[in-house]
Design a protein around this motif. Structure first.
Motif, mmCIF file in Angstrom:
data_model
loop_
_atom_site.group_PDB
_atom_site.id
_atom_site.type_symbol
_atom_site.label_atom_id
_atom_site.label_comp_id
_atom_site.label_asym_id
_atom_site.label_seq_id
_atom_site.Cartn_x
_atom_site.Cartn_y
_atom_site.Cartn_z
ATOM 1 N N ALA A 1 -6.822 5.161 -29.433
ATOM 2 C CA ALA A 1 -6.757 3.712 -29.645
ATOM 3 C C ALA A 1 -5.361 3.296 -30.110
ATOM 4 C CB ALA A 1 -7.824 3.277 -30.630
ATOM 5 N N SER A 2 -4.736 4.093 -30.952
ATOM 6 C CA SER A 2 -3.382 3.813 -31.407
ATOM 7 C C SER A 2 -2.416 3.807 -30.224
ATOM 8 C CB SER A 2 -2.936 4.859 -32.455
ATOM 9 O OG SER A 2 -1.578 4.682 -32.781
ATOM 10 N N THR A 3 -2.521 4.806 -29.380
ATOM 11 C CA THR A 3 -1.652 4.891 -28.198
ATOM 12 C C THR A 3 -1.786 3.639 -27.349
ATOM 13 O OG1 THR A 3 -1.842 7.301 -28.171
ATOM 14 C CG2 THR A 3 -1.141 6.238 -26.126
ATOM 15 N N ILE A 4 -3.018 3.272 -27.044
ATOM 16 C CA ILE A 4 -3.262 2.117 -26.180
ATOM 17 C C ILE A 4 -2.761 0.839 -26.814
ATOM 18 C CG2 ILE A 4 -5.093 0.701 -25.141
ATOM 19 C CD1 ILE A 4 -6.667 3.414 -24.828
ATOM 20 N N THR A 5 -3.089 0.630 -28.083
ATOM 21 C CA THR A 5 -2.682 -0.628 -28.723
ATOM 22 C C THR A 5 -1.166 -0.708 -28.910
ATOM 23 O OG1 THR A 5 -3.203 0.290 -30.909
ATOM 24 C CG2 THR A 5 -4.894 -1.066 -29.860
ATOM 25 N N LEU A 6 -0.526 0.403 -29.187
ATOM 26 C CA LEU A 6 0.933 0.377 -29.273
ATOM 27 C C LEU A 6 1.552 0.016 -27.931
ATOM 28 C CD1 LEU A 6 1.623 3.464 -31.551
ATOM 29 C CD2 LEU A 6 2.116 1.069 -32.113
ATOM 30 N N LEU A 7 1.017 0.611 -26.857
ATOM 31 C CA LEU A 7 1.550 0.299 -25.524
ATOM 32 C C LEU A 7 1.300 -1.153 -25.131
ATOM 33 C CD1 LEU A 7 0.626 3.584 -23.631
ATOM 34 C CD2 LEU A 7 2.897 2.840 -24.383
ATOM 35 N N LEU A 8 0.226 -1.731 -25.682
ATOM 36 C CA LEU A 8 -0.061 -3.144 -25.421
ATOM 37 C C LEU A 8 0.692 -4.077 -26.376
ATOM 38 C CD1 LEU A 8 -3.923 -2.961 -24.815
ATOM 39 C CD2 LEU A 8 -2.105 -3.290 -23.106
ATOM 40 N N GLY A 9 1.392 -3.493 -27.337
ATOM 41 C CA GLY A 9 2.176 -4.278 -28.281
ATOM 42 C C GLY A 9 1.363 -4.899 -29.397
ATOM 43 N N LEU A 10 0.220 -4.277 -29.701
ATOM 44 C CA LEU A 10 -0.662 -4.825 -30.732
ATOM 45 C C LEU A 10 -0.545 -4.081 -32.044
ATOM 46 C CD1 LEU A 10 -3.800 -5.204 -28.474
ATOM 47 C CD2 LEU A 10 -2.143 -6.958 -29.084
#
Length: 136
Positions: A127-136
């Motif tokens: 979840a961290s990976t995905i949200t970081l890539l989404l800029g969240l």
């Protein structure tokens, strides 16, 4: 996306992969062994994982995700800081320490609890990976 964000996302992804491997292969493999053998193997793993490469990714990402939080990517940073690092320090490391001090009778409880919390760490890192890539 900045360099720090990209490196933090990659490090979170690496940790997600490590936790995934433990949840899907290492712990089930150890579960197939007699308690004494499984406990001995896990104790060795706990020693060997404390190496410079692992520590650079695991602890280094604490700094990067801290920066991410202060730069406004709060969700991605906190998912790693809380779901991976803090959870490891508060739950998994104390269980590892207890495994060192106890006998083989602790192994079944350790295996069950450690693996459950490892699933949580893996999900948090993904979840961290995905949200970081989404800029969240």
């Amino acid at each position: 996306m900045g360099t720090i964000t990209l490196i933090a996302a990659a490090a979170s992804g690496l940790m997600a992969g490590l936790f995934f491997a433990f949840s899907t292969a290492v712990m089930p493999g150890l579960a197939d062994l007699p308690a004494a053998d499984a406990r001995a193997a896990m104790r060795r793993i706990n020693v060997r994982i404390q190496n410079p490469v692992f520590l650079l990714v695991f602890a280094g990402n604490v700094i990067l995700c801290g920066i991410e939080v202060f730069q406004g990517r709060i969700a991605g940073g906190l998912l790693y800081l809380v779901g991976s690092f803090l959870l490891t320090m508060v739950v998994n490391v104390p269980m590892n320490n207890r495994l060192e001090r106890t006998d083989d009778a602790y192994w079944p409880e350790y295996l069950r609890r450690w693996t459950i919390w490892n699933h949580v760490r893996g999900i948090a890192c993904l979840a961290s990976t995905i949200t970081l890539l989404l800029g969240l």
